[in-house]
Motif scaffolding. Sequence first.
Motif: not given
Length: 278
Positions: A31-50
């Motif tokens: 399964v693919l957990l898709v990370a969705e963010c607003p238009p123009g949102f430039q990701v600098r850092e991200a963290i996935w947790r259960s």
Amino acid sequence: MWSWWNLLLCEALLPIVVTSTQLLSKVGDSVLLVAECPPGFQVREAIWRSLWPSEELLATFFRGSLETLYHSRFLGRVQIHSNFSLELGPLETGDSGNFSVLMVDTGGQPWTQTLQLKVYDAVPKPTVQVFTAASGNAQAPNTCQVFLSCWTPNNSDITYSWRREGTMDFDVDLHSLLTDKQVLSISLGLGDEDVAYSCIASNPVSWDIATVIPWESCHHEAAPGMASYKDVLLVAVPVSLLLILAGLFGAWHYGPCSGKRKDACTDSMATETENPLV
């Protein structure tokens, strides 16, 4: 490590926009957990947790590096992609739970997305058993009342439906469905010898089917006006037994060397031996 704690601190202190998504999958799939963010949102850092049933760190994106080297129940089964989406698989029965991704843009604005994953077992092939009702005076001639029972080893979130083969739609009478639609009651006639009925067992992600021809269990081979095989047996078996017993009794009672006539039989045989025919 310092950056991860900064991300968690941002989540606790700053106003965060949260979106929620529900995903369904089955054991053995990915399964693919898709990370969705607003238009123009430039990701600098991200963290996935259960988040549930236990809180665990799964993967991070920090300083342009994607990392998934964390000890969790998904160890060896998790991958973070360049678009910050998380892939899990192959899935196991206990993988259902809640997940979150916290992303921070280049301006320091956080964005959190939560996802609920529900993992189902694949539906096994159901088993259909046919039960015939006892014949009674109220039952019309040449008809057969049967109950079709559908069952699967795994009953978790499984629903049942029935279909009469050869038709586009099988609208069954609600009164004919019993035990949460696992049992179907139908009445068959002479025109239903080759009619097949199918049970469809399904859950939200998979299904399987089993088909039977219930008339084969009805034993209506006899033509109208002819005795059934049961009637023939009820007459033939006792008569045959009586004939066998009568034959055995006759052989014992009238045999040439039986009972009290044994001596006479012996004398007769001796006489015949001493006086052979000339």
